[in-house]
Design a protein around this motif. Structure first.
Motif, PDB file in Angstrom:
ATOM      1  N   TYR A  12       0.821  -1.211   0.000  1.00  0.00           N
ATOM      2  CA  TYR A  12       0.000   0.000   0.000  1.00  0.00           C
ATOM      3  C   TYR A  12       0.854   1.260   0.000  1.00  0.00           C
ATOM      4  O   TYR A  12       0.505   2.251  -0.656  1.00  0.00           O
ATOM      5  CB  TYR A  12      -0.941   0.013   1.203  1.00  0.00           C
ATOM      6  CG  TYR A  12      -2.090  -0.966   1.116  1.00  0.00           C
ATOM      7  CD1 TYR A  12      -2.637  -1.352  -0.099  1.00  0.00           C
ATOM      8  CD2 TYR A  12      -2.644  -1.514   2.268  1.00  0.00           C
ATOM      9  CE1 TYR A  12      -3.694  -2.243  -0.170  1.00  0.00           C
ATOM     10  CE2 TYR A  12      -3.705  -2.402   2.215  1.00  0.00           C
ATOM     11  CZ  TYR A  12      -4.223  -2.763   0.988  1.00  0.00           C
ATOM     12  OH  TYR A  12      -5.274  -3.639   0.926  1.00  0.00           O
ATOM     13  N   VAL A  13       1.976   1.236   0.702  1.00  0.00           N
ATOM     14  CA  VAL A  13       2.868   2.397   0.719  1.00  0.00           C
ATOM     15  C   VAL A  13       3.454   2.614  -0.675  1.00  0.00           C
ATOM     16  O   VAL A  13       3.491   3.744  -1.171  1.00  0.00           O
ATOM     17  CB  VAL A  13       3.981   2.228   1.777  1.00  0.00           C
ATOM     18  CG1 VAL A  13       5.057   3.295   1.616  1.00  0.00           C
ATOM     19  CG2 VAL A  13       3.385   2.283   3.182  1.00  0.00           C
ATOM     20  N   LYS A  14       3.909   1.549  -1.314  1.00  0.00           N
ATOM     21  CA  LYS A  14       4.482   1.668  -2.662  1.00  0.00           C
ATOM     22  C   LYS A  14       3.456   2.206  -3.657  1.00  0.00           C
ATOM     23  O   LYS A  14       3.801   2.936  -4.582  1.00  0.00           O
ATOM     24  CB  LYS A  14       5.014   0.322  -3.129  1.00  0.00           C
ATOM     25  CG  LYS A  14       6.299  -0.070  -2.438  1.00  0.00           C
ATOM     26  CD  LYS A  14       6.774  -1.425  -2.881  1.00  0.00           C
ATOM     27  CE  LYS A  14       8.008  -1.819  -2.065  1.00  0.00           C
ATOM     28  NZ  LYS A  14       8.441  -3.182  -2.330  1.00  0.00           N
ATOM     29  N   LEU A  15       2.206   1.835  -3.455  1.00  0.00           N
ATOM     30  CA  LEU A  15       1.133   2.319  -4.328  1.00  0.00           C
ATOM     31  C   LEU A  15       0.606   3.691  -3.894  1.00  0.00           C
ATOM     32  O   LEU A  15      -0.276   4.244  -4.545  1.00  0.00           O
ATOM     33  CB  LEU A  15      -0.015   1.314  -4.344  1.00  0.00           C
ATOM     34  CG  LEU A  15       0.282  -0.036  -4.971  1.00  0.00           C
ATOM     35  CD1 LEU A  15      -0.869  -1.006  -4.735  1.00  0.00           C
ATOM     36  CD2 LEU A  15       0.567   0.122  -6.466  1.00  0.00           C
ATOM     37  N   ARG A  18      -3.153   5.622   0.603  1.00  0.00           N
ATOM     38  CA  ARG A  18      -3.458   6.043   1.971  1.00  0.00           C
ATOM     39  C   ARG A  18      -4.830   5.549   2.419  1.00  0.00           C
ATOM     40  O   ARG A  18      -5.017   5.146   3.560  1.00  0.00           O
ATOM     41  CB  ARG A  18      -3.371   7.565   2.077  1.00  0.00           C
ATOM     42  CG  ARG A  18      -3.590   8.077   3.452  1.00  0.00           C
ATOM     43  CD  ARG A  18      -3.351   9.589   3.530  1.00  0.00           C
ATOM     44  NE  ARG A  18      -3.403  10.017   4.898  1.00  0.00           N
ATOM     45  CZ  ARG A  18      -2.407   9.913   5.762  1.00  0.00           C
ATOM     46  NH1 ARG A  18      -1.277   9.380   5.396  1.00  0.00           N
ATOM     47  NH2 ARG A  18      -2.546  10.335   6.997  1.00  0.00           N
ATOM     48  N   SER A  19      -5.777   5.563   1.514  1.00  0.00           N
ATOM     49  CA  SER A  19      -7.142   5.135   1.841  1.00  0.00           C
ATOM     50  C   SER A  19      -7.170   3.673   2.294  1.00  0.00           C
ATOM     51  O   SER A  19      -7.839   3.335   3.277  1.00  0.00           O
ATOM     52  CB  SER A  19      -8.041   5.331   0.622  1.00  0.00           C
ATOM     53  OG  SER A  19      -9.314   4.819   0.861  1.00  0.00           O
ATOM     54  N   ALA A  20      -6.449   2.819   1.595  1.00  0.00           N
ATOM     55  CA  ALA A  20      -6.409   1.400   1.974  1.00  0.00           C
ATOM     56  C   ALA A  20      -5.755   1.235   3.338  1.00  0.00           C
ATOM     57  O   ALA A  20      -6.199   0.415   4.146  1.00  0.00           O
ATOM     58  CB  ALA A  20      -5.661   0.596   0.922  1.00  0.00           C
ATOM     59  N   LEU A  21      -4.706   1.993   3.616  1.00  0.00           N
ATOM     60  CA  LEU A  21      -4.051   1.935   4.923  1.00  0.00           C
ATOM     61  C   LEU A  21      -4.992   2.398   6.030  1.00  0.00           C
ATOM     62  O   LEU A  21      -5.034   1.806   7.104  1.00  0.00           O
ATOM     63  CB  LEU A  21      -2.780   2.772   4.927  1.00  0.00           C
ATOM     64  CG  LEU A  21      -1.581   2.170   4.213  1.00  0.00           C
ATOM     65  CD1 LEU A  21      -0.474   3.205   4.058  1.00  0.00           C
ATOM     66  CD2 LEU A  21      -1.077   0.941   4.942  1.00  0.00           C
ATOM     67  N   GLU A  22      -5.743   3.457   5.766  1.00  0.00           N
ATOM     68  CA  GLU A  22      -6.684   3.958   6.765  1.00  0.00           C
ATOM     69  C   GLU A  22      -7.786   2.935   7.026  1.00  0.00           C
ATOM     70  O   GLU A  22      -8.203   2.749   8.174  1.00  0.00           O
ATOM     71  CB  GLU A  22      -7.269   5.295   6.320  1.00  0.00           C
ATOM     72  CG  GLU A  22      -6.253   6.416   6.385  1.00  0.00           C
ATOM     73  CD  GLU A  22      -6.721   7.703   5.745  1.00  0.00           C
ATOM     74  OE1 GLU A  22      -7.749   7.702   5.023  1.00  0.00           O
ATOM     75  OE2 GLU A  22      -6.041   8.727   5.956  1.00  0.00           O
ATOM     76  N   ASN A  23      -8.256   2.268   5.974  1.00  0.00           N
ATOM     77  CA  ASN A  23      -9.268   1.219   6.142  1.00  0.00           C
ATOM     78  C   ASN A  23      -8.709   0.037   6.936  1.00  0.00           C
ATOM     79  O   ASN A  23      -9.396  -0.516   7.803  1.00  0.00           O
ATOM     80  CB  ASN A  23      -9.783   0.737   4.788  1.00  0.00           C
ATOM     81  CG  ASN A  23     -10.646   1.758   4.088  1.00  0.00           C
ATOM     82  OD1 ASN A  23     -11.194   2.660   4.716  1.00  0.00           O
ATOM     83  ND2 ASN A  23     -10.747   1.638   2.786  1.00  0.00           N
TER      84      ASN A  23
END
Length: 67
Positions: A12-15, A18-23
């Protein structure tokens, strides 16, 4: 610490997702809340694991914020 959560977070960081990380963080926080309400068994190990995962996700979000 589970290698799988580290790989997911790194992806997720490489992509820059942020939204996926927050979810993912919201899900882990909800899971931690549920684990804290468990009775009849000792969830300490699971609580420790989820707490570590939350820390990994928070560090990743902080790293994205610095970019």
């Amino acid at each position: 610490m589970s290698l799988s959560i580290e790989l997911i977070v790194d992806g997720y960081v490489k992509l820059n997702n942020r939204s996926a990380l927050e979810n993912l963080l919201a899900h882990r926080r909800k899971l931690l809340q549920q684990l804290n309400c468990v009775t009849g068994t000792d969830p300490k190990q699971a609580i420790a694991q989820v707490t570590q995962e939350i820390a990994v996700i928070q560090r990743a979000l902080a790293a994205l914020a610095r970019e």
